[in-house]
Design a protein around this motif. Structure first.
Motif, short mmCIF file in Angstrom:
data_model
loop_
_atom_site.label_atom_id
_atom_site.label_comp_id
_atom_site.label_asym_id
_atom_site.label_seq_id
_atom_site.Cartn_x
_atom_site.Cartn_y
_atom_site.Cartn_z
N ILE A 105 0.84 -1.20 0.00
CA ILE A 105 0.00 0.00 0.00
C ILE A 105 0.87 1.25 0.00
O ILE A 105 0.67 2.17 -0.79
N CYS A 106 1.86 1.27 0.88
CA CYS A 106 2.72 2.45 1.00
C CYS A 106 3.56 2.66 -0.26
O CYS A 106 3.76 3.80 -0.70
N ARG A 107 4.04 1.57 -0.82
CA ARG A 107 4.87 1.67 -2.02
C ARG A 107 4.08 2.23 -3.20
O ARG A 107 4.57 3.06 -3.97
N MET A 108 2.81 1.81 -3.32
CA MET A 108 1.98 2.23 -4.45
C MET A 108 1.35 3.61 -4.24
O MET A 108 1.21 4.38 -5.19
N ALA A 109 0.97 3.91 -3.00
CA ALA A 109 0.27 5.17 -2.76
C ALA A 109 1.21 6.32 -2.43
O ALA A 109 0.92 7.48 -2.74
N PHE A 110 2.34 5.99 -1.79
CA PHE A 110 3.29 7.04 -1.39
C PHE A 110 4.69 6.64 -1.87
O PHE A 110 5.58 6.31 -1.07
N PRO A 111 4.93 6.68 -3.17
CA PRO A 111 6.15 6.13 -3.75
C PRO A 111 7.42 6.85 -3.33
O PRO A 111 8.51 6.28 -3.40
N ARG A 112 7.32 8.10 -2.90
CA ARG A 112 8.51 8.85 -2.53
C ARG A 112 8.79 8.85 -1.03
O ARG A 112 9.76 9.46 -0.57
N ALA A 113 7.94 8.17 -0.28
CA ALA A 113 8.09 8.17 1.17
C ALA A 113 8.97 7.02 1.65
O ALA A 113 8.92 5.91 1.12
N SER A 114 9.78 7.30 2.64
CA SER A 114 10.55 6.24 3.31
C SER A 114 9.60 5.46 4.22
O SER A 114 8.71 6.04 4.85
N ARG A 115 9.78 4.15 4.27
CA ARG A 115 8.92 3.31 5.09
C ARG A 115 9.66 2.92 6.37
O ARG A 115 10.77 2.38 6.31
N VAL A 116 9.03 3.19 7.50
CA VAL A 116 9.65 2.95 8.81
C VAL A 116 8.76 1.98 9.58
O VAL A 116 7.55 2.20 9.71
N ILE A 117 9.36 0.92 10.11
CA ILE A 117 8.59 -0.04 10.88
C ILE A 117 8.24 0.55 12.24
O ILE A 117 9.09 1.07 12.95
N ASP A 118 6.98 0.46 12.60
CA ASP A 118 6.50 0.96 13.89
C ASP A 118 7.17 0.18 15.02
O ASP A 118 7.12 -1.04 15.06
N ARG A 119 7.78 0.90 15.96
CA ARG A 119 8.49 0.24 17.04
C ARG A 119 7.57 -0.61 17.91
O ARG A 119 7.97 -1.62 18.48
N PHE A 120 6.29 -0.22 18.00
CA PHE A 120 5.35 -0.99 18.81
C PHE A 120 5.15 -2.39 18.23
O PHE A 120 5.00 -3.37 18.96
N HIS A 121 5.16 -2.49 16.89
CA HIS A 121 4.98 -3.80 16.27
C HIS A 121 6.22 -4.67 16.48
O HIS A 121 6.10 -5.89 16.65
N VAL A 122 7.40 -4.05 16.45
CA VAL A 122 8.62 -4.81 16.70
C VAL A 122 8.62 -5.31 18.14
O VAL A 122 8.93 -6.48 18.42
N GLN A 123 8.24 -4.45 19.08
CA GLN A 123 8.17 -4.85 20.48
C GLN A 123 7.10 -5.93 20.67
O GLN A 123 7.29 -6.85 21.48
N ARG A 124 6.02 -5.81 19.96
CA ARG A 124 4.95 -6.82 20.06
C ARG A 124 5.47 -8.19 19.62
O ARG A 124 5.16 -9.21 20.25
N LEU A 125 6.26 -8.22 18.57
CA LEU A 125 6.84 -9.49 18.12
C LEU A 125 7.73 -10.09 19.20
O LEU A 125 7.73 -11.31 19.42
N ALA A 126 8.51 -9.23 19.87
CA ALA A 126 9.39 -9.71 20.94
C ALA A 126 8.57 -10.28 22.09
O ALA A 126 8.89 -11.35 22.62
#
Length: 244
Positions: A122-143
């Motif tokens: 979605i981000c690649r197609m809708a916002f092609p010039r934006a850098s994509r950053v993984i939400d830290r909450f999701h990384v912590q959730r995985l841990a």
């Protein structure tokens, strides 16, 4: 959205989502569009776009999932929603976001998202010039999920061991007496009730949660190691975000 905040800040996720919908998002002030179908499937607010966005999925009512794009600089206040789309289908979300002029979408410099492939698409197609950053909450959730998986495996082992012991006692014609730990829990009860301690940082433990956590760590060193690693990840994230 509410689920992530609930896990990390000990708040009522359902209450937060209700408050967000009823008061912060301006949901009740939205006007119907001429296209009723689109009004039911999505709403976009191009005027709320900014250089730093966030995209996530949440359940707002009756268990329905919505994909929500927000302007991070609005900090969840009024006019923070850029788009809200019923469901999580990538093509539908992309189509909705493309109702916003490309000139505006190309001004987005950064978008925060989770680890799912559909969100990246979605981000690649809708916002092609934006850098994509993984939400830290999701990384912590995985841990935290990894910590819980270790606990659950140990609990299954404890259940199997107790079941075998019961069967052995039955075959030998004697009464089975379950062994209880110093706090009165059986081993499988300790592993079930200890889950709450593992979601929290040590300073937020109650007395009983602290006792269960320390007992678990004494019995299962791998669980202690995984928990400490998850807490270290949380601390590093706090340093990066707040500089503390």
């Amino acid at each position: 959205m509410g689920r992530s905040l609930e896990w990390f800040f000990d708040i009522d996720g359902d209450l937060f989502e209700r408050q967000y919908k009823r008061h912060l998002s301006g949901y009740w002030q939205w006007k119907d569009t001429a296209d009723g179908l689109h009004a039911e499937q999505w709403r976009v607010f191009p005027q709320n776009i900014g250089p730093h966005l966030s995209i996530d999925e949440t359940s707002l009512s009756r268990g329905e999932l919505y994909t929500i794009v927000t302007n991070k600089e609005a900090h969840g206040r009024e006019n923070s929603i850029v788009a809200i789309v019923l469901g999580t289908d990538a093509d539908t979300v992309i189509h909705a976001l493309r109702q916003i002029k490309s000139e505006l979408r190309n001004t987005v410099k950064e978008i925060t998202l989770d680890l799912s492939n559909s969100m990246h698409r979605i981000c690649r197609m809708a916002f092609p010039r934006a850098s994509r950053v993984i939400d830290r909450f999701h990384v912590q959730r995985l841990a935290l999920d990894a910590v819980q998986e270790i606990r659950i495996q140990h609990r299954w082992d404890a259940i199997d061991t107790e079941t075998d012991a019961r069967e052995t006692a039955k075959l030998e014609g004697r009464k089975y007496v379950v062994e209880r730990l110093e706090n009165g829990d059986t081993l499988k009860e300790l592993l079930a009730r200890g889950r709450y301690s593992l979601f929290k940082s040590p300073e937020k433990w109650t007395a009983s949660q602290r006792q269960r956590a320390l007992m678990l760590f004494g019995l299962y060193p791998d669980l202690k190691e995984a928990y400490l690693l998850s807490q270290d990840l949380r601390a590093q994230a706090e340093i990066l975000v707040h500089g503390i």
